[in-house]
Design a protein around this motif. Sequence first.
Motif, PDB file in Angstrom:
ATOM      1  N   ARG A  58       0.438 -10.678  -9.628  1.00 56.05           N
ATOM      2  CA  ARG A  58       1.200 -11.920  -9.813  1.00 56.05           C
ATOM      3  C   ARG A  58       1.749 -12.055 -11.238  1.00 56.05           C
ATOM      4  N   GLY A  59       1.121 -11.392 -12.185  1.00 58.43           N
ATOM      5  CA  GLY A  59       1.611 -11.428 -13.557  1.00 58.43           C
ATOM      6  C   GLY A  59       2.903 -10.651 -13.744  1.00 58.43           C
ATOM      7  N   LEU A  60       3.242  -9.816 -12.769  1.00 63.53           N
ATOM      8  CA  LEU A  60       4.424  -8.961 -12.889  1.00 63.53           C
ATOM      9  C   LEU A  60       5.415  -9.154 -11.746  1.00 63.53           C
ATOM     10  N   LEU A  61       4.883  -9.403 -10.558  1.00 64.29           N
ATOM     11  CA  LEU A  61       5.728  -9.521  -9.369  1.00 64.29           C
ATOM     12  C   LEU A  61       5.926 -10.983  -9.002  1.00 64.29           C
ATOM     13  N   ASP A  62       7.094 -11.298  -8.476  1.00 62.03           N
ATOM     14  CA  ASP A  62       7.428 -12.645  -8.030  1.00 62.03           C
ATOM     15  C   ASP A  62       7.066 -12.754  -6.551  1.00 62.03           C
ATOM     16  N   PHE A  63       5.965 -13.442  -6.258  1.00 60.08           N
ATOM     17  CA  PHE A  63       5.483 -13.543  -4.882  1.00 60.08           C
ATOM     18  C   PHE A  63       6.330 -14.472  -4.019  1.00 60.08           C
ATOM     19  N   ASP A  64       7.358 -15.076  -4.584  1.00 61.84           N
ATOM     20  CA  ASP A  64       8.302 -15.862  -3.789  1.00 61.84           C
ATOM     21  C   ASP A  64       9.460 -14.999  -3.293  1.00 61.84           C
ATOM     22  N   ARG A  65       9.457 -13.732  -3.671  1.00 66.30           N
ATOM     23  CA  ARG A  65      10.484 -12.781  -3.236  1.00 66.30           C
ATOM     24  C   ARG A  65       9.809 -11.632  -2.493  1.00 66.30           C
ATOM     25  N   PRO A  66      10.569 -10.859  -1.731  1.00 63.47           N
ATOM     26  CA  PRO A  66       9.973  -9.730  -0.996  1.00 63.47           C
ATOM     27  C   PRO A  66       9.325  -8.701  -1.927  1.00 63.47           C
ATOM     28  N   ILE A  67       8.182  -8.193  -1.471  1.00 64.03           N
ATOM     29  CA  ILE A  67       7.444  -7.146  -2.176  1.00 64.03           C
ATOM     30  C   ILE A  67       7.104  -6.069  -1.152  1.00 64.03           C
ATOM     31  N   ALA A  68       7.438  -4.833  -1.459  1.00 57.72           N
ATOM     32  CA  ALA A  68       7.064  -3.725  -0.581  1.00 57.72           C
ATOM     33  C   ALA A  68       5.625  -3.328  -0.920  1.00 57.72           C
ATOM     34  N   LEU A  69       4.793  -3.240   0.106  1.00 57.28           N
ATOM     35  CA  LEU A  69       3.395  -2.855  -0.063  1.00 57.28           C
ATOM     36  C   LEU A  69       3.221  -1.424   0.411  1.00 57.28           C
ATOM     37  N   SER A  70       2.700  -0.583  -0.446  1.00 59.48           N
ATOM     38  CA  SER A  70       2.458   0.823  -0.115  1.00 59.48           C
ATOM     39  C   SER A  70       0.953   1.062  -0.051  1.00 59.48           C
ATOM     40  N   LEU A  71       0.497   1.546   1.102  1.00 58.60           N
ATOM     41  CA  LEU A  71      -0.908   1.920   1.304  1.00 58.60           C
ATOM     42  C   LEU A  71      -0.931   3.331   1.882  1.00 58.60           C
ATOM     43  N   ILE A  72      -0.187   4.229   1.273  1.00 58.75           N
ATOM     44  CA  ILE A  72      -0.027   5.588   1.776  1.00 58.75           C
ATOM     45  C   ILE A  72      -1.336   6.364   1.624  1.00 58.75           C
ATOM     46  N   ALA A  73      -1.801   6.970   2.712  1.00 64.16           N
ATOM     47  CA  ALA A  73      -2.986   7.841   2.710  1.00 64.16           C
ATOM     48  C   ALA A  73      -4.204   7.161   2.090  1.00 64.16           C
ATOM     49  N   LEU A  74      -4.457   5.938   2.508  1.00 59.69           N
ATOM     50  CA  LEU A  74      -5.564   5.181   1.926  1.00 59.69           C
ATOM     51  C   LEU A  74      -6.535   4.639   2.962  1.00 59.69           C
ATOM     52  N   MET A  75      -6.019   3.950   3.948  1.00 60.09           N
ATOM     53  CA  MET A  75      -6.885   3.170   4.831  1.00 60.09           C
ATOM     54  C   MET A  75      -7.900   4.016   5.599  1.00 60.09           C
ATOM     55  N   HIS A  76      -7.594   5.263   5.858  1.00 64.93           N
ATOM     56  CA  HIS A  76      -8.546   6.094   6.591  1.00 64.93           C
ATOM     57  C   HIS A  76      -9.791   6.433   5.764  1.00 64.93           C
ATOM     58  N   PHE A  77      -9.780   6.122   4.471  1.00 64.68           N
ATOM     59  CA  PHE A  77     -10.961   6.341   3.647  1.00 64.68           C
ATOM     60  C   PHE A  77     -11.947   5.177   3.721  1.00 64.68           C
ATOM     61  N   LEU A  78     -11.538   4.081   4.332  1.00 66.08           N
ATOM     62  CA  LEU A  78     -12.419   2.920   4.431  1.00 66.08           C
ATOM     63  C   LEU A  78     -13.232   3.008   5.716  1.00 66.08           C
ATOM     64  N   PRO A  79     -14.547   3.006   5.591  1.00 68.91           N
ATOM     65  CA  PRO A  79     -15.371   3.048   6.802  1.00 68.91           C
ATOM     66  C   PRO A  79     -15.301   1.717   7.560  1.00 68.91           C
ATOM     67  N   ASP A  80     -15.622   1.772   8.828  1.00 66.88           N
ATOM     68  CA  ASP A  80     -15.604   0.553   9.647  1.00 66.88           C
ATOM     69  C   ASP A  80     -16.495  -0.533   9.068  1.00 66.88           C
ATOM     70  N   ASP A  81     -17.572  -0.164   8.395  1.00 73.12           N
ATOM     71  CA  ASP A  81     -18.488  -1.152   7.786  1.00 73.12           C
ATOM     72  C   ASP A  81     -17.772  -2.013   6.751  1.00 73.12           C
ATOM     73  N   ASP A  82     -16.689  -1.491   6.168  1.00 68.98           N
ATOM     74  CA  ASP A  82     -15.920  -2.262   5.176  1.00 68.98           C
ATOM     75  C   ASP A  82     -14.922  -3.199   5.837  1.00 68.98           C
ATOM     76  N   ASP A  83     -14.853  -3.177   7.154  1.00 66.58           N
ATOM     77  CA  ASP A  83     -13.967  -4.049   7.941  1.00 66.58           C
ATOM     78  C   ASP A  83     -12.523  -3.994   7.439  1.00 66.58           C
ATOM     79  N   PRO A  84     -11.906  -2.814   7.467  1.00 63.42           N
ATOM     80  CA  PRO A  84     -10.544  -2.679   6.940  1.00 63.42           C
ATOM     81  C   PRO A  84      -9.491  -3.391   7.803  1.00 63.42           C
ATOM     82  N   TYR A  85      -9.878  -3.883   8.951  1.00 62.95           N
ATOM     83  CA  TYR A  85      -8.915  -4.507   9.855  1.00 62.95           C
ATOM     84  C   TYR A  85      -8.623  -5.955   9.496  1.00 62.95           C
ATOM     85  N   THR A  86      -9.403  -6.550   8.593  1.00 63.81           N
ATOM     86  CA  THR A  86      -9.154  -7.951   8.249  1.00 63.81           C
ATOM     87  C   THR A  86      -8.601  -8.109   6.864  1.00 63.81           C
TER      88      THR A  86
END
Length: 168
Positions: A140-168
Motif C-alpha cells: 500500500r505504500g507503493l501501489l494505489d489500491f483504488d486502481r487495478p493491480i496485477a497479482l502474480s503468484l507464479i509457481a508458488l501455491m503448490h508449495f503450500l501444504p493443505d494444513d496451511d489452508d491455501p484455499y482461503t
Amino acid sequence: MTAASPKPQVDTSKPHPARVYDYLLGGKDNYPVDHEVALKLPEASKMDARLNRAFMHRAVAWVARSGIDQYLDIGTGIPTEPNLHQIVQGIAPASRVVYTDNDPIVLRHAEALLISTPEGVTDYIEADVRAPQEILDHARGLLDFDRPIALSLIALMHFLPDDDDPYT
C-alpha cells in the motif's frame, strides 16, 4: 540511535524452491543442496521451468499492454533477466512493481538487481505468502489500491501444504 536489526542468515544446508528454480533455469545463484533436489526431479522439470518463465513473460506483457501499470509479485524467486519489472517497464516505463519472497538470498539479489526505470518504481519486501496482511500493508505504500493491480503468484501455491489452508 537504534541498532539495525540483523539481516536473516541464508541457510545453505537446506534446499529452497527459489534456488532450485534458479538452478533449473540455468542460473548460478544456488547451492549443491539445491542441485541435489533438482536432479531428483523428473527430466522434464528443466523444460517446465523455462516454459513457466516464458508464460510469465507473455502474461505480464499482455497485462502491461492492456493498461495495467501496478504489479504485486508474491513468491518472486531469485531475479532472472528479464524479470517481471523489466518486461512491464519496457512496455509501460512508469509501472510500479512490488516483489515479495521469504528467502533471504532472494532479498540479497533483489537489492542488487531489481532496478527500476527512472519513471517507474520497483520495491521488495521479505515476507511469506502466509502473511498476506504484512505484504499488503507494505504494498500500500507503493501501489494505489483504488486502481487495478496485477497479482502474480507464479509457481508458488503448490508449495503450500493443505494444513496451511491455501484455499482461503
